[in-house]
Design a protein around this motif. Structure first.
Motif, PDB file in Angstrom:
ATOM      1  N   GLY A   8       0.826  -1.211   0.000  1.00 47.71           N
ATOM      2  CA  GLY A   8       0.000   0.000   0.000  1.00 47.71           C
ATOM      3  C   GLY A   8       0.855   1.254   0.000  1.00 47.71           C
ATOM      4  N   ASP A  10       0.327   5.795   0.117  1.00 46.55           N
ATOM      5  CA  ASP A  10      -0.572   6.947   0.142  1.00 46.55           C
ATOM      6  C   ASP A  10       0.234   8.220   0.347  1.00 46.55           C
ATOM      7  OD1 ASP A  10      -3.050   8.170  -0.052  1.00 46.55           O
ATOM      8  OD2 ASP A  10      -3.470   8.024   2.086  1.00 46.55           O
ATOM      9  N   HIS A  44      -3.800   4.723   5.931  1.00 49.43           N
ATOM     10  CA  HIS A  44      -4.378   4.476   4.603  1.00 49.43           C
ATOM     11  C   HIS A  44      -3.490   3.524   3.790  1.00 49.43           C
ATOM     12  CE1 HIS A  44      -6.766   8.534   4.830  1.00 49.43           C
ATOM     13  NE2 HIS A  44      -7.030   7.696   5.816  1.00 49.43           N
ATOM     14  N   ASP A  48      -4.664  -0.160   2.414  1.00 49.81           N
ATOM     15  CA  ASP A  48      -4.556  -0.599   1.017  1.00 49.81           C
ATOM     16  C   ASP A  48      -3.715  -1.873   0.900  1.00 49.81           C
ATOM     17  OD1 ASP A  48      -6.280   0.816  -0.530  1.00 49.81           O
ATOM     18  OD2 ASP A  48      -4.801   2.246  -1.274  1.00 49.81           O
ATOM     19  N   LEU A  51      -6.120  -4.675   2.018  1.00 50.35           N
ATOM     20  CA  LEU A  51      -7.140  -4.940   0.988  1.00 50.35           C
ATOM     21  C   LEU A  51      -6.494  -5.619  -0.222  1.00 50.35           C
ATOM     22  CD1 LEU A  51      -9.151  -1.585   1.208  1.00 50.35           C
ATOM     23  CD2 LEU A  51      -9.938  -3.850   1.948  1.00 50.35           C
ATOM     24  N   GLY A  52      -5.274  -5.193  -0.549  1.00 50.92           N
ATOM     25  CA  GLY A  52      -4.558  -5.800  -1.678  1.00 50.92           C
ATOM     26  C   GLY A  52      -4.249  -7.265  -1.423  1.00 50.92           C
ATOM     27  N   GLU A  57     -11.011  -4.491  -3.409  1.00 43.95           N
ATOM     28  CA  GLU A  57     -10.813  -3.165  -4.010  1.00 43.95           C
ATOM     29  C   GLU A  57     -10.108  -2.243  -3.013  1.00 43.95           C
ATOM     30  OE1 GLU A  57     -15.027  -2.833  -4.764  1.00 43.95           O
ATOM     31  OE2 GLU A  57     -14.574  -2.476  -6.873  1.00 43.95           O
ATOM     32  N   ASP A  58      -9.663  -1.086  -3.503  1.00 43.35           N
ATOM     33  CA  ASP A  58      -8.842  -0.226  -2.643  1.00 43.35           C
ATOM     34  C   ASP A  58      -9.677   0.638  -1.679  1.00 43.35           C
ATOM     35  OD1 ASP A  58      -9.823   1.911  -4.087  1.00 43.35           O
ATOM     36  OD2 ASP A  58      -7.966   2.265  -5.190  1.00 43.35           O
ATOM     37  N   ILE A  59      -8.971   1.407  -0.864  1.00 35.43           N
ATOM     38  CA  ILE A  59      -9.616   2.206   0.193  1.00 35.43           C
ATOM     39  C   ILE A  59     -10.658   3.167  -0.373  1.00 35.43           C
ATOM     40  CG2 ILE A  59      -7.731   3.922   0.177  1.00 35.43           C
ATOM     41  CD1 ILE A  59      -8.102   4.185   3.219  1.00 35.43           C
ATOM     42  N   GLN A  61     -12.598   2.744  -2.887  1.00 34.37           N
ATOM     43  CA  GLN A  61     -13.820   2.019  -3.241  1.00 34.37           C
ATOM     44  C   GLN A  61     -14.610   1.662  -1.979  1.00 34.37           C
ATOM     45  OE1 GLN A  61     -14.720   1.251  -6.478  1.00 34.37           O
ATOM     46  NE2 GLN A  61     -12.937   2.447  -7.104  1.00 34.37           N
ATOM     47  N   HIS A  62     -13.882   1.322  -0.916  1.00 35.29           N
ATOM     48  CA  HIS A  62     -14.559   0.917   0.321  1.00 35.29           C
ATOM     49  C   HIS A  62     -15.099   2.115   1.101  1.00 35.29           C
ATOM     50  CE1 HIS A  62     -13.854  -3.458   0.564  1.00 35.29           C
ATOM     51  NE2 HIS A  62     -12.890  -3.172  -0.279  1.00 35.29           N
TER      52      HIS A  62
END
Ligand code: MG
Length: 160
Positions: A8, A10, A44, A48, A51-52, A57-59, A61-62
């Motif tokens: 991830g 950010d 963040h 990510d 989720l990955g 899906e990524d942050i 999308q959520h």
């Protein structure tokens, strides 16, 4: 049983008049990170990465920034929700490593508190959790103090 990695990244802009949150900890500084939530780019990046690893899906999308329910929400709360998703997927976190890149303020003194705050949410011990702080050697937007970025990598185990 499956072992998977997640990555991830950010970056958020620093601006006057906002509180600075990194790794779930409030840091005393003249500027804070702009964002729909509290702007905590370290959390963040970790989200990510999680989720990955889970193939989700990524942050964005959520937790869409168009959704008012996430406005000014603490990122620790977002991380708790993502950990609920991980548990639903029978996925546990084995270890987390991360890097925060900030020219200022000095983050070293806050790292133990970040680990104490996020470790229990992630379900990892202090020995399985790395947070490293670096500067950008004065170069670019981060080096000029206009932004803070973070990278995170996680290793997870999916029980089948
Ligand atoms: Mg972000």
């Amino acid at each position: 049983m499956k072992i998977k990695v997640g990555l991830g990244y950010d970056i958020h802009r620093l601006e006057e008049g906002r509180r600075l949150f990194l790794g779930g900890v409030e840091i005393d500084f003249a500027k804070g990170l702009r964002g729909h939530s509290d702007g905590d780019c370290l959390i963040h990046a970790i989200i990510d990465a999680l989720l990955g690893a889970a193939g989700k899906e990524d942050i964005g999308q959520h937790f869409p920034d168009s959704d008012p329910q996430y406005k000014d929400m603490r990122s620790t709360e977002l991380l708790e929700r993502v950990m609920d998703l991980m548990r639903e997927g029978k996925t546990e976190v084995l270890n987390v490593d991360s890097i925060v890149i900030a020219e200022k303020p000095k983050l070293g003194p806050y790292i133990p508190q970040m680990k104490e705050t996020l470790g229990p949410i992630l379900g990892v011990d202090q020995d399985d959790f790395g947070i490293k702080a670096k500067t950008n050697e004065g170069m670019g937007a981060i080096g000029e103090g206009d932004a803070i970025a973070a990278w995170a990598q996680v290793l997870v185990r999916e029980k089948q």
